[in-house]
Motif scaffolding. Structure first.
Motif, PDB file in Angstrom:
ATOM      1  N   ILE A   8       1.075  -1.040   0.318  1.00  0.00           N
ATOM      2  CA  ILE A   8      -0.476  -0.035  -0.229  1.00  0.00           C
ATOM      3  C   ILE A   8       0.705   1.017  -0.277  1.00  0.00           C
ATOM      4  O   ILE A   8       0.408   2.149  -1.053  1.00  0.00           O
ATOM      5  N   LYS A   9       2.071   0.878   0.462  1.00  0.00           N
ATOM      6  CA  LYS A   9       2.258   2.570   0.865  1.00  0.00           C
ATOM      7  C   LYS A   9       3.629   2.440  -0.648  1.00  0.00           C
ATOM      8  O   LYS A   9       3.594   3.649  -0.906  1.00  0.00           O
ATOM      9  N   GLU A  10       3.875   1.512  -0.712  1.00  0.00           N
ATOM     10  CA  GLU A  10       4.775   1.787  -2.294  1.00  0.00           C
ATOM     11  C   GLU A  10       3.253   2.678  -3.223  1.00  0.00           C
ATOM     12  O   GLU A  10       3.547   2.744  -4.592  1.00  0.00           O
ATOM     13  N   ILE A  11       1.974   1.807  -3.542  1.00  0.00           N
ATOM     14  CA  ILE A  11       1.279   2.483  -4.476  1.00  0.00           C
ATOM     15  C   ILE A  11       0.785   3.438  -4.225  1.00  0.00           C
ATOM     16  O   ILE A  11       1.003   4.158  -5.657  1.00  0.00           O
ATOM     17  N   THR A  12       0.759   4.063  -3.204  1.00  0.00           N
ATOM     18  CA  THR A  12       0.100   5.540  -2.594  1.00  0.00           C
ATOM     19  C   THR A  12       1.054   6.524  -2.238  1.00  0.00           C
ATOM     20  O   THR A  12       0.609   6.918  -1.652  1.00  0.00           O
ATOM     21  N   LYS A  13       1.638   5.162  -1.367  1.00  0.00           N
ATOM     22  CA  LYS A  13       2.577   6.563  -0.616  1.00  0.00           C
ATOM     23  C   LYS A  13       2.385   6.852   0.987  1.00  0.00           C
ATOM     24  O   LYS A  13       2.753   7.878   1.465  1.00  0.00           O
ATOM     25  N   ALA A  14       0.553   6.155   1.501  1.00  0.00           N
ATOM     26  CA  ALA A  14       0.614   6.343   2.440  1.00  0.00           C
ATOM     27  C   ALA A  14       1.321   5.112   3.503  1.00  0.00           C
ATOM     28  O   ALA A  14       1.296   4.640   2.974  1.00  0.00           O
ATOM     29  N   THR A  15       1.024   6.032   4.856  1.00  0.00           N
ATOM     30  CA  THR A  15       1.313   5.000   5.734  1.00  0.00           C
ATOM     31  C   THR A  15       0.340   4.746   6.380  1.00  0.00           C
ATOM     32  O   THR A  15      -0.103   5.440   6.896  1.00  0.00           O
ATOM     33  N   ILE A  16       0.585   3.606   7.724  1.00  0.00           N
ATOM     34  CA  ILE A  16      -0.508   3.704   9.042  1.00  0.00           C
ATOM     35  C   ILE A  16       0.291   5.067   9.579  1.00  0.00           C
ATOM     36  O   ILE A  16       0.708   5.031   9.971  1.00  0.00           O
ATOM     37  N   CYS A  30     -10.063  -7.264   4.900  1.00  0.00           N
ATOM     38  CA  CYS A  30      -8.300  -5.868   3.681  1.00  0.00           C
ATOM     39  C   CYS A  30      -9.085  -5.185   2.876  1.00  0.00           C
ATOM     40  O   CYS A  30      -9.165  -5.743   1.824  1.00  0.00           O
ATOM     41  N   VAL A  31      -8.962  -3.473   2.787  1.00  0.00           N
ATOM     42  CA  VAL A  31      -9.279  -3.529   1.626  1.00  0.00           C
ATOM     43  C   VAL A  31      -8.259  -3.863   0.543  1.00  0.00           C
ATOM     44  O   VAL A  31      -9.167  -3.249  -0.997  1.00  0.00           O
ATOM     45  N   PHE A  32      -7.227  -3.808   0.688  1.00  0.00           N
ATOM     46  CA  PHE A  32      -5.902  -4.378  -0.366  1.00  0.00           C
ATOM     47  C   PHE A  32      -6.196  -5.189  -0.983  1.00  0.00           C
ATOM     48  O   PHE A  32      -6.631  -5.883  -2.095  1.00  0.00           O
ATOM     49  N   SER A  33      -5.834  -6.581   0.186  1.00  0.00           N
ATOM     50  CA  SER A  33      -6.222  -7.375  -0.048  1.00  0.00           C
ATOM     51  C   SER A  33      -6.888  -8.724  -0.139  1.00  0.00           C
ATOM     52  O   SER A  33      -7.243  -9.406  -0.852  1.00  0.00           O
ATOM     53  N   PHE A  43      -4.582   4.722   7.324  1.00  0.00           N
ATOM     54  CA  PHE A  43      -3.459   5.036   6.368  1.00  0.00           C
ATOM     55  C   PHE A  43      -3.591   6.525   5.972  1.00  0.00           C
ATOM     56  O   PHE A  43      -4.851   7.294   5.900  1.00  0.00           O
ATOM     57  N   ALA A  44      -2.968   7.405   5.953  1.00  0.00           N
ATOM     58  CA  ALA A  44      -2.533   9.138   5.544  1.00  0.00           C
ATOM     59  C   ALA A  44      -1.629   8.895   4.885  1.00  0.00           C
ATOM     60  O   ALA A  44      -0.022   8.578   5.263  1.00  0.00           O
ATOM     61  N   LYS A  45      -1.417   9.603   4.195  1.00  0.00           N
ATOM     62  CA  LYS A  45      -0.223  10.910   3.543  1.00  0.00           C
ATOM     63  C   LYS A  45       0.169  11.846   4.021  1.00  0.00           C
ATOM     64  O   LYS A  45      -0.518  12.581   4.440  1.00  0.00           O
ATOM     65  N   ALA A  46       1.274  11.984   4.291  1.00  0.00           N
ATOM     66  CA  ALA A  46       2.076  13.218   5.309  1.00  0.00           C
ATOM     67  C   ALA A  46       2.860  13.794   4.392  1.00  0.00           C
ATOM     68  O   ALA A  46       3.309  13.754   2.976  1.00  0.00           O
ATOM     69  N   TYR A  47       2.800  15.158   4.151  1.00  0.00           N
ATOM     70  CA  TYR A  47       2.760  16.260   3.703  1.00  0.00           C
ATOM     71  C   TYR A  47       3.692  17.110   4.014  1.00  0.00           C
ATOM     72  O   TYR A  47       3.672  17.357   4.926  1.00  0.00           O
TER      73      TYR A  47
END
Length: 47
Positions: A8-16, A30-33, A43-47
């Motif tokens: 998920i981090k690789e695809i979206t750049k979001a982390t837990i 799991c929404v991914f698997s 999950f969220a993305k840091a800016y």
């Protein structure tokens, strides 16, 4: 799993960002698997 989190981090750049400590176990998926899950994570993305 760690592998799912990494993908998920690789695809979206979001982390837990949060695993609520006071949450109860709950059956989910799991929404991914699509695998069964027992906890909710945010999950969220840091800016």
């Amino acid at each position: 799993t760690i592998e799912t989190e990494d993908k998920i981090k690789e695809i979206t750049k979001a982390t837990i960002r949060c695993i609520p400590l006071d949450s109860e176990n709950e059956e989910g998926m799991c929404v991914f698997s699509g695998n069964k899950s027992s906890k909710r994570v945010l999950f969220a993305k840091a800016y």
